[in-house]
Design an enzyme around this catalytic site. Structure first.
Site, PDB file in Angstrom:
ATOM      1  CE  LYS A  58      -4.742   1.524   0.342  1.00 49.25           C
ATOM      2  NZ  LYS A  58      -5.746   0.605  -0.023  1.00 49.25           N
ATOM      3  CG  ASP A  68      -7.015   3.675  -1.041  1.00 51.09           C
ATOM      4  OD1 ASP A  68      -7.516   2.425  -0.892  1.00 51.09           O
ATOM      5  OD2 ASP A  68      -6.871   4.334   0.251  1.00 51.09           O
TER       6      ASP A  68
END
Ligand code: NDP
Length: 449
Positions: free
Chosen positions: A128, A168
């Protein structure tokens, strides 16, 4: 405290090494709690230090991101990429651009991503990244300059077979486009290094819809198998009005539900006639405006300032699709008192541990993020496959693969929970099913990293 000494030691180590990182500690605690029976049944895990290794990222990259605004002023943000686990495939996970981004948030998301990606049954590891840059209120040129600066450093650490970031919160099609352009300029190669790309340069059909659609496919299967029920005729509340929320609304409506409330980070709207999604898309996707504008365009709709009271709107199905810890115990109790029958997490970790316990104790069907929102990353992996083949599947082909992946994830989580004596507990089931595959791969590969 856990019953197992091994788990207590592992968690104490994580606390000592990551002081004050509350989101990361919360995510680790929740996973370790679910793994208690697995650790007990498999002494090989402790003997091989699997948990000690899985809670420590393989690599963390923190970097300076300087950029120049439209007035010539220099700004400095911080960039992050946490490459958490590559046991089953290249690191894969989104890039979050939001002022709340810090090491704890990125590590919590990267850790969760390991198990989510494993659950999809596709060969992708967990990672991430992101930055504390806030795209809100910036011009397109400012966003472009930020993205180019961010990618200038990130490009040294990623690659189509190494690490493939995606979108995201705050990173949509515009940002991915700017980042991809910069990667190509620096590396002189056209590869599938990012997913969520535009359709003209290697993106996959149905990727935009995938997380919201996948969430609804999962919840539909859960309702069907655990309650012999469905979305048909149900009232639905969805928080957020971003990518996940919009497409969750679309699919929930197609499946026969009526969505009566949505929100953004300022407040929420209620429209008892069913939210008009075209109006929401125009405001949020085209104009990049505020959700409260909806009430000026749709008669009878109401706007309320503040986010958390959205959970006091009476509904059968709640789909939190905004951000982490948006449903606390009080909100969960309000939903339960109003007769909610199912909660499906579209956002990552939107329910606090107390809220999850309240739902489970009240017998509410609960679909945890790791399983229920895995449709986005699954479709990203399908985008990677298409890029490798230099080929594109039709919308229907991708959507039908997505649907079968989500149905499969539900059954894997359900079966894993049952196998370890936690029937119906999909939180435990998702953690266990995701973990088992990664642990097997780590055991097979030795103590190599
Ligand atoms: P977007 O940026 O498109 O939308 C986020 C939405 O949530 C916006 O409506 C935003 O409001 C709202 N929001 C953000 N922060 C808060 C807050 N603190 N309180 C209330 N509302 C807030 O993001 P996505 O839709 O892509 O992501 C939403 C969630 O889903 C995140 O948790 C993300 O990690 C998760 N997710 C996303 C995937 C994807 O494919 N996009 C895949 C898997 C998970 P505003 O407009 O005011 O900013």
């Amino acid at each position: 405290m856990f019953k197992s000494d091994y788990l207590n030691r592992v968690y104490a180590g994580v606390e000592a090494r990551n002081p004050g990182e509350k989101e990361f500690l919360q995510a680790v605690y929740e996973v370790l709690e679910s793994l208690e029976p697995v650790v007990e049944a498999n002494p090989r895990l402790e003997a091989n230090g699997i948990l000690e290794r899985i809670v420590e990222p393989e690599r963390q990259i923190f970097f300076r991101v300087p950029w120049v605004d439209d007035n010539g002023k220099v700004h400095v943000n911080r960039g992050f990429r946490v490459q958490f686990n590559s046991a089953i495939g290249p690191y894969k996970g989104g890039l979050r651009l939001h002022p709340s981004v810090n090491a704890s948030v990125i590590k919590f998301l990267g850790f969760e991503q390991i198990f989510k990606n494993s659950l999809t049954s596709l060969p992708i590891g967990g990672g991430k990244g992101g930055s504390d840059f806030d795209p809100k209120g910036k011009s397109d040129m400012e966003v472009m300059r930020f993205c180019q600066s961010f990618m200038t450093e990130l490009s040294k650490h990623i690659g189509a077979d190494t690490d493939v970031p995606a979108g995201d919160i705050g990173t949509g099609a515009r940002e991915i486009g700017f980042m991809y352009g910069q990667y190509k300029r620096l590396r002189n190669e056209f590869t599938g290094v990012l997913t969520g790309k535009g359709l003209t340069y290697g993106g996959s059909l149905a990727r935009t819809e995938a997380t919201g659609y996948g969430l609804c496919y999962f919840v539909e299967e859960m309702l069907n198998c655990m309650k012999n029920d469905s979305f048909k005729g149900k009232t639905v509340v969805i928080s957020g009005s971003g990518n996940v929320a919009i497409y969750a609304n679309k699919k929930a409506t197609e499946l026969g539900g009526k969505v009566v409330a949505m929100s953004d980070s300022n407040g929420y709207i209620v429209d008892m006639n069913g939210i008009n999604l075209d109006v929401v898309k125009q405001i949020k996707e085209v104009e990049r405006g505020r959700i409260k504008e909806y009430v000026n365009r749709v008669k009878g709709a109401k706007y309320h300032e503040g986010c958390s009271d959205i959970w006091t709107v009476k509904c059968d199905i709640a789909l939190p699709c905004a951000t982490q810890n948006e449903i606390n115990e009080e909100s969960a109790k309000a939903l339960i008192a109003n007769g909610v029958i199912a909660v499906g997490e579209g956002a990552n970790m939107p329910s606090t541990p107390e809220a999850v316990a309240a739902f489970q104790n009240a017998g509410v069907l609960f679909a945890p993020a790791k399983a229920a929102n895995a449709g986005g990353v699954a479709t990203s992996a399908l985008e990677m496959s298409q890029n490798s083949m230099r080929y594109s599947w039709t919308f229907e082909e991708v959507d039908s693969k997505l649907k079968s992946i989500m149905v499969n994830i539900f059954h894997n989580a359900y079966d894993a929970a049952e196998k370890y004596g936690k029937k119906g507990n999909l939180v435990a089931g998702a953690n266990i099913a995701g973990f088992e595959k990664v642990a097997e791969a780590m055991l097979a590969q030795g103590v190599a990293y």
